[in-house]
Scaffold this motif. Sequence first.
Motif, PDB file in Angstrom:
ATOM      1  N   ALA A 119       0.820  -1.217   0.000  1.00  0.00           N
ATOM      2  CA  ALA A 119       0.000   0.000   0.000  1.00  0.00           C
ATOM      3  C   ALA A 119       0.853   1.268   0.000  1.00  0.00           C
ATOM      4  O   ALA A 119       0.428   2.314  -0.492  1.00  0.00           O
ATOM      5  N   TRP A 192      -6.992   0.525  -1.298  1.00  0.00           N
ATOM      6  CA  TRP A 192      -7.970  -0.306  -0.605  1.00  0.00           C
ATOM      7  C   TRP A 192      -9.355  -0.301  -1.245  1.00  0.00           C
ATOM      8  O   TRP A 192     -10.257  -0.972  -0.769  1.00  0.00           O
ATOM      9  N   VAL A 258      -4.961   0.634   9.545  1.00  0.00           N
ATOM     10  CA  VAL A 258      -3.899   0.453   8.527  1.00  0.00           C
ATOM     11  C   VAL A 258      -2.945   1.627   8.521  1.00  0.00           C
ATOM     12  O   VAL A 258      -1.960   1.638   7.795  1.00  0.00           O
TER      13      VAL A 258
END
Length: 264
Positions: A119, A192, A258
């Motif tokens: 990410a 995401w 996250v």
Amino acid sequence: MTWDHFIFFAIPSVLLWTVASAWALRRPKKTLPTLFTVLGQGVFFSFILGMWISLERPPLRTMGETRLWYSFFLPVAGLITYQRWGYKWILSFSTILSAVFIVVNIAKPDIHNKVLMPALQSPWFAPHVIIYMFSYAILGAVTLVALYYLFREEKLQDKERIMDMTDNLVYVGIAFVTMGMLMGAIWAKEAWGHYWSWDPKETWAAATWLGYLVYIHYRLLKTSKNKTSMTILLLAFMLLQVCWYGVNYLPSARGRSVHTYSVR
């Protein structure tokens, strides 16, 4: 370049910023304080650049790395304020605050490695965090101004000028916070699949953004009071601290968010 080299760049930078601060307090001309501040920035950024090259990624992943950028941007915010409004004390305050974060990084460095989770391998990663760190530095400078005002209110002769400076710095800070949030939303969509999920970090980011909007809207009231305005700024800065690193210690974020910073 490794983290062990940090002290050899940090100490000269702080010394240059200290010389700039001392000169600003003693002399009316801005040339030398500006020169020494810029030299200090150059030395400090050379370490950031060296870390960037050695890590093969921007040093923005861990809490220690974000403190690195915050220490860099604080003197920038102080210099902008000094150049624009001429307050001699602001360079001293920004230097002291920057030095505090530098000492924390020297005393408790995070583990730095080349690994980035998928990410964080987004092109939005670096600009999002850098813009946020710059906005935090600007709003940190505003907080110093607010504390200065609250402690010296009775002795101040130019209250309206200080309030004007505070307003302008908040406008700049909130503009960059907004840009950072928008970039973060685009990044989240890419990583995401959704722009916003009310993750604890996102929730506190929204709370911080709203805190400074409360200040802006309160200042627009004809009945607003300077002391109350500065108190709102201090409360908003407390929200910012929770958003930046405090959220890592909240039970709601552990194992779920996250956005919590990892040092491994």
